[in-house]
Enzyme design. Structure first.
Site, mmCIF file in Angstrom:
data_model
loop_
_atom_site.group_PDB
_atom_site.id
_atom_site.type_symbol
_atom_site.label_atom_id
_atom_site.label_comp_id
_atom_site.label_asym_id
_atom_site.label_seq_id
_atom_site.Cartn_x
_atom_site.Cartn_y
_atom_site.Cartn_z
ATOM 1 N N SER A 274 30.335 -4.804 -59.148
ATOM 2 C CA SER A 274 29.635 -4.942 -58.120
ATOM 3 C C SER A 274 28.169 -4.799 -58.282
ATOM 4 O O SER A 274 27.149 -5.302 -57.511
ATOM 5 C CB SER A 274 30.034 -4.157 -56.745
ATOM 6 O OG SER A 274 29.744 -2.792 -57.225
ATOM 7 N N SER B 129 32.700 -1.628 -61.951
ATOM 8 C CA SER B 129 31.397 -2.247 -61.030
ATOM 9 C C SER B 129 30.253 -2.386 -62.241
ATOM 10 O O SER B 129 29.378 -3.199 -61.780
ATOM 11 C CB SER B 129 31.166 -1.829 -60.058
ATOM 12 O OG SER B 129 32.242 -2.232 -58.887
ATOM 13 N N LYS C 280 20.549 -0.434 -58.280
ATOM 14 C CA LYS C 280 21.372 -1.046 -57.412
ATOM 15 C C LYS C 280 20.978 -0.500 -55.866
ATOM 16 O O LYS C 280 20.681 0.618 -55.666
ATOM 17 C CB LYS C 280 22.835 -0.622 -57.686
ATOM 18 C CG LYS C 280 23.976 -1.063 -57.095
ATOM 19 C CD LYS C 280 25.333 -0.773 -57.562
ATOM 20 C CE LYS C 280 26.397 -1.408 -57.047
ATOM 21 N NZ LYS C 280 27.723 -1.195 -57.745
#
Length: 436
Positions: A133, A157, A59
């Site tokens: 996310s 997330s 990420k």
């Protein structure tokens, strides 16, 4: 060509072909990955690490030395001076870092929306949300353009996008892994999250990262090796199926998948019973009274000086946080202490608690109300973030109407990852045998 280099070349080629549609990556690290693969191919067999040659994506709020970390924002990008602790540990275990993943701006949002780098697309159906996310991390694994990935998880997330893309997302005990070199949302709740195609790979990732760093973001705890019970099966495992809040308003198709999983658990020897989780219905509201102010404080200068550079939905959340008083946050922290104590009592008689990961089918991208999305889509994951123990989402079938994946979530007491992973591996095995 050597084995690791050949695999990495194939994966990077596949990523270049598929990612223009998926938008799972912000940056592909082709040159760096190929160089690392050649180094690993030259490594003597007896010195190879447990993740030798594993292609891992990250990420884009996790630092890689010499590479920009955007955190999903076109205005935040900065080149990292050193690797995050988790990246260093991955390299030491033999992993190859292949790229930085797309994400919701500043890791605030559960739909996978990103106007700057393009909305990340669900790996199974691009008409549906990819989750967030950690959207790109989950999509990359699901699409086979990474062997595994690291996301982050504050309120869901990591688990939400893993569930909607039919992969495994593991949120460890808060403080089990270092957050050094990871841009936070809320230090009170953030953790790095292994995302993998199966439970065994997720466990191997966690084992490589299970490290007390001494930087204040990882903490002391009873670190039983996480892989020790993977093959112990389900016999006599105490499984509480969450009722009350976790059953109210549950989509009928998700309920059907849950019921089938519960029946299979019983057939394989688990000791299953219904279990109320006290105060679960209040956990998300109290958590947001802590989370949003911490996020607003982190982005205070940008919020004051350049609000127009922030995604409108993220800006709305940050302004909500700026409006929450210190007294209100402190009251929520005291509530959290009592909540954790009450849930500890539940785990005195249960090894794991089982819930759906999402209460709904995977939503269509064009039908999501951004203002309501976090409260609705992530309401089951927030409970376990507030508690602080480990939780994991495991693919457990398809929705009978849409055909989209349904993830089931298991949670355990703090530092009981070995028990959690035993249950998850068992659930994964019976799901595979049922669908075969």
């Amino acid at each position: 060509m050597s084995p690791v280099r050949e695999r990495i070349d194939e994966l990077l080629t596949r990523a270049r072909q598929r990612d223009p549609r998926l938008r799972a990556y912000i940056t592909l690290l082709d040159e760096q990955a190929r160089q690392r693969a050649e180094e690993l191919d030259a490594t003597p067999a007896h010195t190879r690490g447990p993740l030798h040659g594993t292609a891992v994506a990250l990420k884009d709020n996790i630092d890689v030395a010499g590479v920009p970390s955007t955190a999903g924002s076109p205005h935040h990008g900065r080149t990292a001076s050193c690797d995050a602790t988790v990246v260093r540990l991955l390299r030491e275990a033999g992993a190859v870092i292949v790229g930085k993943n797309n994400m919701t701006e500043f890791a605030m949002g559960v739909t996978g929306r990103n106007d700057a780098f393009g909305d990340c697309r669900n790996a199974l159906d691009d008409r549906r949300i990819s989750g967030g996310s950690s959207s790109g991390s989950s999509v990359a694994v699901a699409a086979g353009i990474a062997d595994a990935a690291l996301g982050t998880d504050t309120g869901g997330s990591g688990r939400v996008p893993a569930a909607v893309n039919e992969v495994v997302g593991l949120r460890p005990t808060l403080g089990r892994m270092s957050n050094r070199g990871v841009l936070p949302v809320s230090p009170s709740f953030d953790t790095v999250t292994p995302i993998a195609p199966d439970v065994r790979t997720a466990a191997a990732m966690l084992a490589a990262l299970d490290h007390l760093d001494g930087d204040g973001t990882s903490v002391e705890g009873s670190r039983t090796p996480v892989e020790t019970a993977l093959d112990d099966g389900l016999a006599d495992l105490r499984v509480g199926v969450a009722t009350g809040f976790f059953a109210d308003g549950l989509d009928s198709g998700v309920r059907e998948v849950l019921a089938a999983a519960v029946a299979s658990l019983r057939e394989h020897g688990a000791r299953v019973r219904s279990q109320e989780v006290p105060d679960a219905e209040h956990a998300q509201d109290r958590m947001l009274e802590i989370l949003y102010p911490e996020a607003a404080a982190l982005h205070r200068d940008r919020l004051r000086d350049a609000p127009g550079t922030i995604d409108p939905d993220v800006l709305r959340r940050l302004r909500l946080g700026a409006g929450i008083s210190a007294g209100r946050s402190e009251k929520a922290r005291r509530w959290r202490q009592r909540f954790r104590q009450r849930v500890d009592e539940v785990f005195a008689s249960q090894d794991v608690i089982l819930t759906p990961t999402l209460p709904t089918d995977v939503p269509a991208r064009d039908s999501v109300d951004l203002a309501a999305s976090t409260r609705e889509i992530a309401r089951y994951t927030y409970v376990w973030s507030m508690y602080g123990g480990p939780s994991i989402t495991v693919p457990c079938g398809r929705h009978p109407e849409s055909g989209m994946p349904v993830g089931l979530q298991l949670a355990a007491a703090p530092w009981r990852e070995h028990v959690l992973l035993r249950a998850a591996a068992g659930l994964e095995r019976i799901t595979a045998s049922t669908s075969a």
